[in-house]
Write a protein that holds these residues in place. Structure first.
Motif, PDB file in Angstrom:
ATOM      1  N   LEU A   1     -14.088 -78.114  -3.347  1.00  0.00           N
ATOM      2  CA  LEU A   1     -14.658 -76.714  -3.453  1.00  0.00           C
ATOM      3  C   LEU A   1     -14.757 -76.792  -5.071  1.00  0.00           C
ATOM      4  N   VAL A   2     -16.131 -76.075  -5.322  1.00  0.00           N
ATOM      5  CA  VAL A   2     -16.522 -75.881  -6.707  1.00  0.00           C
ATOM      6  C   VAL A   2     -17.014 -74.193  -6.829  1.00  0.00           C
ATOM      7  N   ILE A   3     -16.372 -73.604  -7.603  1.00  0.00           N
ATOM      8  CA  ILE A   3     -16.532 -72.294  -7.713  1.00  0.00           C
ATOM      9  C   ILE A   3     -17.389 -72.030  -9.031  1.00  0.00           C
ATOM     10  N   ARG A   4     -18.618 -71.535  -8.925  1.00  0.00           N
ATOM     11  CA  ARG A   4     -19.465 -71.363 -10.171  1.00  0.00           C
ATOM     12  C   ARG A   4     -19.688 -69.835 -10.374  1.00  0.00           C
ATOM     13  N   VAL A   5     -19.111 -69.585 -11.621  1.00  0.00           N
ATOM     14  CA  VAL A   5     -19.117 -68.110 -12.014  1.00  0.00           C
ATOM     15  C   VAL A   5     -20.443 -67.339 -12.629  1.00  0.00           C
ATOM     16  N   TYR A   6     -20.729 -66.318 -12.123  1.00  0.00           N
ATOM     17  CA  TYR A   6     -21.859 -65.769 -12.893  1.00  0.00           C
ATOM     18  C   TYR A   6     -21.365 -64.871 -13.822  1.00  0.00           C
ATOM     19  N   PRO A   7     -22.367 -64.450 -14.779  1.00  0.00           N
ATOM     20  CA  PRO A   7     -21.981 -63.651 -16.108  1.00  0.00           C
ATOM     21  C   PRO A   7     -21.484 -62.168 -15.876  1.00  0.00           C
ATOM     22  N   GLY A   8     -21.616 -61.558 -14.616  1.00  0.00           N
ATOM     23  CA  GLY A   8     -21.060 -60.373 -14.356  1.00  0.00           C
ATOM     24  C   GLY A   8     -19.781 -60.390 -13.988  1.00  0.00           C
ATOM     25  N   ALA A   9     -19.126 -61.582 -14.030  1.00  0.00           N
ATOM     26  CA  ALA A   9     -17.654 -61.570 -13.316  1.00  0.00           C
ATOM     27  C   ALA A   9     -16.737 -61.414 -14.418  1.00  0.00           C
ATOM     28  N   ALA A  10     -17.129 -61.190 -15.725  1.00  0.00           N
ATOM     29  CA  ALA A  10     -16.076 -60.973 -16.701  1.00  0.00           C
ATOM     30  C   ALA A  10     -15.564 -59.546 -16.431  1.00  0.00           C
ATOM     31  N   GLY A  11     -16.362 -58.683 -16.349  1.00  0.00           N
ATOM     32  CA  GLY A  11     -15.757 -57.359 -16.215  1.00  0.00           C
ATOM     33  C   GLY A  11     -15.099 -56.703 -14.732  1.00  0.00           C
ATOM     34  N   ARG A  12     -15.324 -57.607 -14.045  1.00  0.00           N
ATOM     35  CA  ARG A  12     -14.840 -57.144 -12.698  1.00  0.00           C
ATOM     36  C   ARG A  12     -13.333 -57.341 -12.156  1.00  0.00           C
ATOM     37  N   PRO A  13     -12.865 -56.078 -11.762  1.00  0.00           N
ATOM     38  CA  PRO A  13     -11.253 -56.182 -11.292  1.00  0.00           C
ATOM     39  C   PRO A  13     -11.162 -57.270 -10.219  1.00  0.00           C
TER      40      PRO A  13
END
Length: 112
Positions: free
Chosen positions: A80-92
């Motif tokens: 499994l690879v999880i690719r994070v998008y830029p909007g994830a930094a501020g999400r709880p």
């Protein structure tokens, strides 16, 4: 998951599940070279567009914690690879958990 070959194979051969803040690449155990492992292997791709090093590491730690709870839902030997998008930094964390569950469900449906 540590080698670039494992990441590359999983992103190319695996099925995708997308959510608002991340994308999942899931490769089944019969296609994975790691089928003899006792559990699934998980890797994270957190690009610099997510934020500075502190923000990227915070997101990675949150996702690592969330995946520990969900590892039993994956077949042993899958990748499994999880690719994070830029909007994830501020999400709880609870929103990241919802996105993770949604993306995993989509990927599992496509895998069947």
């Amino acid at each position: 998951m540590r080698s670039s070959g494992d990441f590359r194979a999983t992103t190319r051969e695996g099925v995708r599940g997308k959510a608002q803040s991340l994308m999942i690449h899931l490769r089944s155990p019969d296609r994975a070279d790691i089928a003899d492992w006792d559990s699934a292997l998980v890797g994270f791709v957190v690009p610099k567009t997510v934020g500075n090093a502190v923000q990227r590491n915070r997101v990675r730690r949150q996702l690592r914690h969330l995946m520990r709870e969900r590892l039993n839902n994956l077949d042993p030997g899958s990748a499994l690879v999880i690719r994070v998008y830029p909007g994830a930094a501020g999400r709880p964390s609870d929103e990241l958990a919802e996105d993770l569950d949604s993306a995993l469900a989509k990927a599992k449906r496509r895998l069947r």
